[in-house]
Design a protein around this motif. Structure first.
Motif, mmCIF file in Angstrom:
data_model
loop_
_atom_site.group_PDB
_atom_site.id
_atom_site.type_symbol
_atom_site.label_atom_id
_atom_site.label_comp_id
_atom_site.label_asym_id
_atom_site.label_seq_id
_atom_site.Cartn_x
_atom_site.Cartn_y
_atom_site.Cartn_z
ATOM 1 N N ILE A 1 -0.737 2.752 3.241
ATOM 2 C CA ILE A 1 0.275 3.673 2.712
ATOM 3 C C ILE A 1 1.567 2.941 2.380
ATOM 4 O O ILE A 1 2.635 3.544 2.281
ATOM 5 C CB ILE A 1 0.552 4.824 3.709
ATOM 6 N N THR A 2 1.488 1.638 2.187
ATOM 7 C CA THR A 2 2.683 0.870 1.841
ATOM 8 C C THR A 2 3.096 1.137 0.400
ATOM 9 O O THR A 2 2.286 1.546 -0.441
ATOM 10 C CB THR A 2 2.429 -0.635 2.001
ATOM 11 N N GLY A 3 4.369 0.879 0.111
ATOM 12 C CA GLY A 3 4.851 1.019 -1.258
ATOM 13 C C GLY A 3 4.161 0.070 -2.208
ATOM 14 O O GLY A 3 3.912 0.404 -3.377
ATOM 15 N N VAL A 4 3.838 -1.133 -1.714
ATOM 16 C CA VAL A 4 3.120 -2.115 -2.539
ATOM 17 C C VAL A 4 1.782 -1.559 -2.987
ATOM 18 O O VAL A 4 1.409 -1.621 -4.166
ATOM 19 C CB VAL A 4 2.911 -3.427 -1.744
ATOM 20 N N THR A 5 1.039 -0.974 -2.038
ATOM 21 C CA THR A 5 -0.267 -0.413 -2.370
ATOM 22 C C THR A 5 -0.134 0.744 -3.342
ATOM 23 O O THR A 5 -0.933 0.885 -4.275
ATOM 24 C CB THR A 5 -0.984 0.044 -1.097
ATOM 25 N N SER A 6 0.871 1.585 -3.147
ATOM 26 C CA SER A 6 1.064 2.736 -4.044
ATOM 27 C C SER A 6 1.274 2.269 -5.484
ATOM 28 O O SER A 6 0.710 2.847 -6.428
ATOM 29 C CB SER A 6 2.267 3.565 -3.584
ATOM 30 N N GLU A 7 2.061 1.225 -5.672
ATOM 31 C CA GLU A 7 2.278 0.688 -7.015
ATOM 32 C C GLU A 7 0.983 0.129 -7.596
ATOM 33 O O GLU A 7 0.704 0.285 -8.798
ATOM 34 C CB GLU A 7 3.346 -0.405 -6.983
ATOM 35 N N GLN A 8 0.188 -0.524 -6.763
ATOM 36 C CA GLN A 8 -1.071 -1.095 -7.233
ATOM 37 C C GLN A 8 -2.062 -0.011 -7.629
ATOM 38 O O GLN A 8 -2.828 -0.178 -8.588
ATOM 39 C CB GLN A 8 -1.651 -2.008 -6.155
ATOM 40 N N VAL A 9 -2.038 1.109 -6.914
ATOM 41 C CA VAL A 9 -2.914 2.226 -7.263
ATOM 42 C C VAL A 9 -2.510 2.828 -8.604
ATOM 43 O O VAL A 9 -3.354 3.148 -9.447
ATOM 44 C CB VAL A 9 -2.895 3.296 -6.156
ATOM 45 N N VAL A 10 -1.213 2.967 -8.812
ATOM 46 C CA VAL A 10 -0.723 3.483 -10.096
ATOM 47 C C VAL A 10 -1.186 2.577 -11.233
ATOM 48 O O VAL A 10 -1.617 3.045 -12.300
ATOM 49 C CB VAL A 10 0.813 3.602 -10.089
ATOM 50 N N GLU A 11 -1.128 1.259 -11.015
ATOM 51 C CA GLU A 11 -1.572 0.319 -12.040
ATOM 52 C C GLU A 11 -3.071 0.457 -12.298
ATOM 53 O O GLU A 11 -3.527 0.372 -13.448
ATOM 54 C CB GLU A 11 -1.230 -1.110 -11.609
ATOM 55 N N LEU A 12 -3.852 0.678 -11.249
ATOM 56 C CA LEU A 12 -5.291 0.920 -11.427
ATOM 57 C C LEU A 12 -5.521 2.146 -12.302
ATOM 58 O O LEU A 12 -6.400 2.152 -13.174
ATOM 59 C CB LEU A 12 -5.958 1.146 -10.071
ATOM 60 N N GLU A 13 -4.735 3.181 -12.066
ATOM 61 C CA GLU A 13 -4.885 4.403 -12.853
ATOM 62 C C GLU A 13 -4.514 4.172 -14.308
ATOM 63 O O GLU A 13 -5.188 4.669 -15.226
ATOM 64 C CB GLU A 13 -4.019 5.514 -12.250
ATOM 65 N N GLN A 14 -3.458 3.406 -14.530
ATOM 66 C CA GLN A 14 -2.976 3.204 -15.892
ATOM 67 C C GLN A 14 -3.838 2.234 -16.685
ATOM 68 O O GLN A 14 -4.117 2.457 -17.865
ATOM 69 C CB GLN A 14 -1.526 2.700 -15.860
ATOM 70 N N VAL A 15 -4.265 1.157 -16.045
ATOM 71 C CA VAL A 15 -4.972 0.100 -16.766
ATOM 72 C C VAL A 15 -6.467 0.368 -16.858
ATOM 73 O O VAL A 15 -7.082 0.171 -17.910
ATOM 74 C CB VAL A 15 -4.718 -1.266 -16.099
ATOM 75 N N LEU A 16 -7.074 0.818 -15.765
ATOM 76 C CA LEU A 16 -8.525 1.005 -15.740
ATOM 77 C C LEU A 16 -8.931 2.466 -15.683
ATOM 78 O O LEU A 16 -10.109 2.778 -15.523
ATOM 79 C CB LEU A 16 -9.127 0.253 -14.546
ATOM 80 N N GLN A 17 -7.938 3.364 -15.805
ATOM 81 C CA GLN A 17 -8.179 4.801 -15.768
ATOM 82 C C GLN A 17 -8.940 5.210 -14.511
ATOM 83 O O GLN A 17 -9.834 6.061 -14.542
ATOM 84 C CB GLN A 17 -8.947 5.246 -17.031
#
Length: 418
Positions: free
Chosen positions: A252-268
């Motif tokens: 639940i770190t902020g780093v992980t949250s940003e990485q999840v957003v990137e997964l959603e944006q780049v790989l849908q």
């Protein structure tokens, strides 16, 4: 040739970097230097042809580009790979490309490379926020770039009409960009972009215009946009038939949250959010099943971070890895997945245990402290697996791990030894 995509680069390093991006997307990319070596790329989905024209005279560069098109055509998509700082014969080579292709073909010029700090705003190309003409590239001893506006740089090598799609249109979404693309017949369309999400929006808009108006596009970009455009156009043998990757995110770190957003944006990627009050493995798996049935390429379950200042009860924190791991075990038992990604050391350990795995065979380090390999033992023996700590990596770390898994899945489907 039976290739689906031709990438024409003006130097080897950039050409190979673009080829690597296509490979991570699950396509077989072969890079060659010179038209005379094209025959060695037989069987490739993507032929990456370096014509070495970065420092050539414009007319000579144009001849090489057109020879490259003749050597590999027909393909479904041609991409003109340009330098991230727009050095070289950008306009002349793009102009030659349109001369060599079917009448009516249009060029999407999207040079932004957000992960490398290259963005385009108001038609100006920026390096880490600084206009191109104010960076050291303006003083490059071989190929100085004296302008920041992309259209002006193009104009040095083409007399064709150029139009621009500003950032506010891109931020308005796919339909707004598609309307903009359809509103003009200009052969060159320069698009603003500052994030990977913007690149995807432009790609999907171009695909929409292709479906509705049969517009043929070529990509003029520095690498990331071409891959997204190919995906949006549905190009690639069986790429969309690959089994999805299951992502289990407990950190639940902020780093992980940003990485999840990137997964959603780049790989849908599509995630099921799990609250601290919703720790029921069967219910989580049932919700994720609905995402699986939608055909998403990356299906995930993730813990919802607490509100700022709110503390997580120790008892709930202890249960999170076990419950998420149990949900993952249910999903893997009931659906076909090609790979598994877990972030957070406790999540990775709990997941391997829930899958009755004996361990993890390490093949490679995708990035520092993020490793990939396959499960050993149990009902999912050999399943490609990647894991990293919750505080590890930059914003694109999760994307890198999942792209690695997609590449492995694609290679296995083709019977390529690992």
């Amino acid at each position: 040739m039976s290739a689906h995509v031709l990438v024409i680069g003006d130097d080897l390093t950039g050409s190979n970097a673009t080829g690597a991006r296509f490979a991570r997307a699950g396509m077989r990319a072969v890079s060659v230097s010179g038209v005379d070596r094209v025959s060695s790329a037989g069987g490739a989905d993507v032929v990456v042809l370096n014509v070495g024209t970065r420092h050539a005279e414009p007319k000579q560069a144009q001849k090489f580009v057109q020879a490259a098109v003749r050597a590999v055509s027909p393909v479904e998509l041609v991409c003109k790979r340009v330098d991230t700082t727009l050095r070289g014969n950008v306009g002349a080579e793009a102009d030659a490309l349109l001369d060599a292709l079917a009448p009516g073909t249009r060029a999407l010029v999207v040079p932004a490379f957000p992960d490398a700090g290259r963005t385009t705003v108001g038609g100006l190309h920026l390096v880490d926020g600084v206009p191109l003409a104010e960076t050291p590239v303006a003083r490059d001893p071989l190929t100085p770039v004296g302008f920041s506006r992309v259209a002006t740089i193009l104009r040095e090598g083409t007399g064709r009409e150029i139009t621009e799609t500003p950032l506010d249109v891109v931020e308005s979404g796919v339909d707004a960009v598609a309307a903009r693309l359809a509103s003009t017949s200009a052969p060159f369309v320069v698009c603003d972009a500052t994030t990977n999400a913007h690149l995807r929006t432009i790609a999907e808009a171009a695909a929409q215009v292709r479906r509705e108006r049969q517009t043929q596009w070529v990509s003029v970009d520095s690498g990331p946009f071409a891959v997204l455009l190919a995906a949006a156009l549905g190009i690639g043998p069986g790429v969309h038939d690959l089994p999805p990757v299951l992502a289990v995110v407990g950190s639940i770190t902020g780093v992980t949250s940003e990485q999840v957003v990137e997964l959603e944006q780049v790989l849908q990627a599509r995630f099921v959010d799990v609250s601290m009050e919703g720790l029921d493995a069967r219910a989580i798996a049932d919700r994720a099943t609905a995402v699986v049935e939608q055909g998403s390429r990356v299906v995930g379950i993730r813990t919802v971070p607490p509100d700022p200042g709110e503390r997580v009860a120790p008892r709930a924190a202890e249960h999170i890895p076990r419950i998420l791991a149990a949900a993952a075990a249910i999903l893997l038992a009931e659906h076909r997945f090609g790979g598994l990604y877990a972030t957070g050391g406790d999540i990775a350990e709990a997941t391997t245990a829930a899958l009755a795995s004996d361990g993890f065979a390490i093949d490679t380090e995708v990035l520092p402290l993020a490793v990939a390999g396959s499960l050993v033992g149990g009902p999912h023996d050999g399943l490609p697996f990647a894991t990293k700590g919750g505080l590890i990596g930059q914003r694109d770390a999760a994307v890198s791990c999942v792209e690695h898994l997609i590449s492995v899945i694609a290679q296995r489907k083709r019977g390529i030894p690992q």
